[in-house]
Design a protein around this motif. Structure first.
Motif, PDB file in Angstrom:
ATOM      1  N   ILE A  88       0.919  -1.143  -0.104  1.00 18.66           N
ATOM      2  CA  ILE A  88      -0.158  -0.059   0.145  1.00 18.66           C
ATOM      3  C   ILE A  88       0.854   1.194  -0.071  1.00 18.66           C
ATOM      4  O   ILE A  88       0.727   2.164  -0.662  1.00 18.66           O
ATOM      5  N   PRO A  89       1.995   1.450   0.909  1.00 24.00           N
ATOM      6  CA  PRO A  89       2.919   2.587   0.731  1.00 24.00           C
ATOM      7  C   PRO A  89       3.119   2.802  -0.826  1.00 24.00           C
ATOM      8  O   PRO A  89       3.466   4.027  -1.231  1.00 24.00           O
ATOM      9  N   SER A  90       3.762   1.682  -1.309  1.00 21.28           N
ATOM     10  CA  SER A  90       4.271   1.944  -2.806  1.00 21.28           C
ATOM     11  C   SER A  90       3.193   2.340  -3.700  1.00 21.28           C
ATOM     12  O   SER A  90       3.480   2.960  -4.598  1.00 21.28           O
ATOM     13  N   MET A  91       1.922   1.615  -3.386  1.00 21.38           N
ATOM     14  CA  MET A  91       0.838   2.121  -4.396  1.00 21.38           C
ATOM     15  C   MET A  91       0.587   3.597  -4.242  1.00 21.38           C
ATOM     16  O   MET A  91       0.183   4.518  -5.048  1.00 21.38           O
ATOM     17  N   TRP A  92       0.193   3.956  -2.893  1.00 20.49           N
ATOM     18  CA  TRP A  92       0.430   5.574  -2.611  1.00 20.49           C
ATOM     19  C   TRP A  92       1.076   6.215  -2.980  1.00 20.49           C
ATOM     20  O   TRP A  92       0.906   7.480  -3.704  1.00 20.49           O
ATOM     21  N   SER A 225     -13.334   6.373   0.114  1.00 25.64           N
ATOM     22  CA  SER A 225     -13.201   6.939   1.572  1.00 25.64           C
ATOM     23  C   SER A 225     -11.473   7.078   1.641  1.00 25.64           C
ATOM     24  O   SER A 225     -10.554   6.245   1.669  1.00 25.64           O
ATOM     25  N   GLN A 226     -11.017   8.625   1.577  1.00 30.09           N
ATOM     26  CA  GLN A 226      -9.639   8.821   1.600  1.00 30.09           C
ATOM     27  C   GLN A 226      -9.182   8.610   3.002  1.00 30.09           C
ATOM     28  O   GLN A 226      -8.026   8.410   3.377  1.00 30.09           O
ATOM     29  N   SER A 227     -10.265   8.805   3.990  1.00 26.83           N
ATOM     30  CA  SER A 227      -9.445   8.510   5.349  1.00 26.83           C
ATOM     31  C   SER A 227      -9.193   7.058   5.673  1.00 26.83           C
ATOM     32  O   SER A 227      -8.264   6.684   6.339  1.00 26.83           O
ATOM     33  N   HIS A 228     -10.286   6.208   5.030  1.00 20.92           N
ATOM     34  CA  HIS A 228      -9.767   4.759   4.811  1.00 20.92           C
ATOM     35  C   HIS A 228      -8.491   4.521   4.539  1.00 20.92           C
ATOM     36  O   HIS A 228      -7.712   3.724   4.625  1.00 20.92           O
ATOM     37  N   LEU A 233      -2.727   3.121   5.120  1.00 22.57           N
ATOM     38  CA  LEU A 233      -1.280   3.360   4.716  1.00 22.57           C
ATOM     39  C   LEU A 233      -0.757   3.334   6.280  1.00 22.57           C
ATOM     40  O   LEU A 233       0.325   2.799   6.214  1.00 22.57           O
ATOM     41  N   GLY A 234      -1.359   3.849   7.070  1.00 19.85           N
ATOM     42  CA  GLY A 234      -0.757   3.651   8.626  1.00 19.85           C
ATOM     43  C   GLY A 234      -0.568   2.426   9.132  1.00 19.85           C
ATOM     44  O   GLY A 234       0.625   2.166   9.624  1.00 19.85           O
ATOM     45  N   PHE A 235      -1.474   1.713   8.873  1.00 22.93           N
ATOM     46  CA  PHE A 235      -1.363   0.382   9.246  1.00 22.93           C
ATOM     47  C   PHE A 235      -0.333  -0.465   8.283  1.00 22.93           C
ATOM     48  O   PHE A 235       0.407  -1.262   9.171  1.00 22.93           O
ATOM     49  N   SER A 236      -0.315  -0.292   7.383  1.00 23.81           N
ATOM     50  CA  SER A 236       0.840  -0.909   6.512  1.00 23.81           C
ATOM     51  C   SER A 236       2.233  -0.550   7.081  1.00 23.81           C
ATOM     52  O   SER A 236       3.230  -1.288   7.297  1.00 23.81           O
ATOM     53  N   LEU A 237       2.278   0.918   7.049  1.00 24.91           N
ATOM     54  CA  LEU A 237       3.701   1.429   7.909  1.00 24.91           C
ATOM     55  C   LEU A 237       4.144   0.747   9.091  1.00 24.91           C
ATOM     56  O   LEU A 237       5.244   0.327   9.525  1.00 24.91           O
ATOM     57  N   LEU A 238       2.724   0.484  10.104  1.00 22.92           N
ATOM     58  CA  LEU A 238       3.159  -0.434  11.312  1.00 22.92           C
ATOM     59  C   LEU A 238       3.418  -1.717  11.040  1.00 22.92           C
ATOM     60  O   LEU A 238       4.049  -2.198  11.975  1.00 22.92           O
ATOM     61  N   ILE A 239       3.178  -2.348   9.868  1.00 18.54           N
ATOM     62  CA  ILE A 239       3.743  -3.681   9.459  1.00 18.54           C
ATOM     63  C   ILE A 239       5.210  -3.655   8.991  1.00 18.54           C
ATOM     64  O   ILE A 239       6.041  -4.303   9.362  1.00 18.54           O
TER      65      ILE A 239
END
Length: 261
Positions: A88-92, A225-228, A233-239
């Motif tokens: 997800i960070p890469s896609m973002w 939903s942009q908030s989702h 993104l935040g959850f992925s970074l926590l991984i």
């Protein structure tokens, strides 16, 4: 340095030779001159197998069980976790970069939509590319007295990005190349890179078949939903970040004395 460049040229030559020879032979045998998924997958598979054989038989790279004898199961696990956390960070990041031409979109579409495409993309590509770019090219670059460790890793990542010959993939490929190069330098083995590469390509294959629209964005996946998206993104970074930290702590060479300082 010269040997690393010669390995790159051999890799390019094999790609060009396979692309020039296999499709006409396929067309003559099947009486189908059009580019089909089967023809593309067969070409990609044969070229990957030929690349693996050439580099291993010439002993430009090696597949050795030495590192596996250290029982690095935690490293391999965290490698896969890192690959999943990076999706997800890469896609973002890609969505927020200037749009680049996608020159091979139709070819990837044909491969990824076919069940046999996983053999080429999910299995053989990680093996052949890690053998070439980390097991042969980066290995030689790290031996060069003219290059620092990170200069060698960055140069191999640049080669890895350019060889994709597709501007839309190059930023992602360069970033992944840096990470894979770091893994190879720390372990002296291509196996962590293969595990990461396999997980990354496998997710791409699954995602493409679940959401075949090449223009789909993260906000579409999360119901607008942009908030989702930001939460994901935040959850992925926590991984991702803890996985990278664990890899930093755990990665070792089979012979630690071989690693450059």
């Amino acid at each position: 340095m010269k040997k690393a460049l010669s390995y790159l040229l051999v890799f390019i030559g094999l790609q060009l030779l396979g692309g020039a020879v296999i499709p006409p032979v396929w067309a003559a045998v099947t009486h189908s001159p059009d580019m089909t998924p089967a023809k593309l997958i067969v070409t990609t598979t044969i070229v990957s197998l030929a690349t693996i054989l050439v580099f291993l038989l010439a002993r430009w790279a090696e597949l050795s069980p030495r590192w596996l004898r250290t029982r690095p199961w935690s490293v391999l696990l965290w490698t896969v976790v890192a690959a999943l956390g990076l999706i997800i960070p890469s896609m973002w990041l890609q969505e927020h970069m200037p749009e680049l031409p996608n020159l091979v979109e139709s070819e990837f579409d044909m491969i990824l939509r076919n069940r046999w495409g996983y053999l080429a993309i999910g299995l053989l590509a990680p093996l052949s590319e890690e053998i070439v770019f980390r097991g042969a090219i980066l290995k030689r670059l790290l031996q060069s007295p003219r290059l620092s460790t990170w200069a060698a890793i960055a140069l191999s990542a640049l080669f890895f990005a350019l060889i994709h010959m597709n501007p839309a993939q190059m930023p992602h490929a360069f970033a992944i190349g840096l990470l894979l190069g770091w893994m190879y330098w720390r372990t002296g083995s291509i196996l962590p890179g293969m595990a990461f590469h396999w997980a990354n390509n496998s997710v791409a294959y699954v995602m493409y078949n679940l959401y075949p629209d090449p223009d789909i964005r993260l906000v579409d996946l999360f119901k607008g939903s942009q908030s989702h998206v930001l939460m994901a993104l935040g959850f992925s970074l926590l991984i991702l970040l803890p996985a990278l930290f664990q890899l930093h702590l755990l990665m070792r060479r089979a012979d630690a004395g071989d690693r450059r300082s």
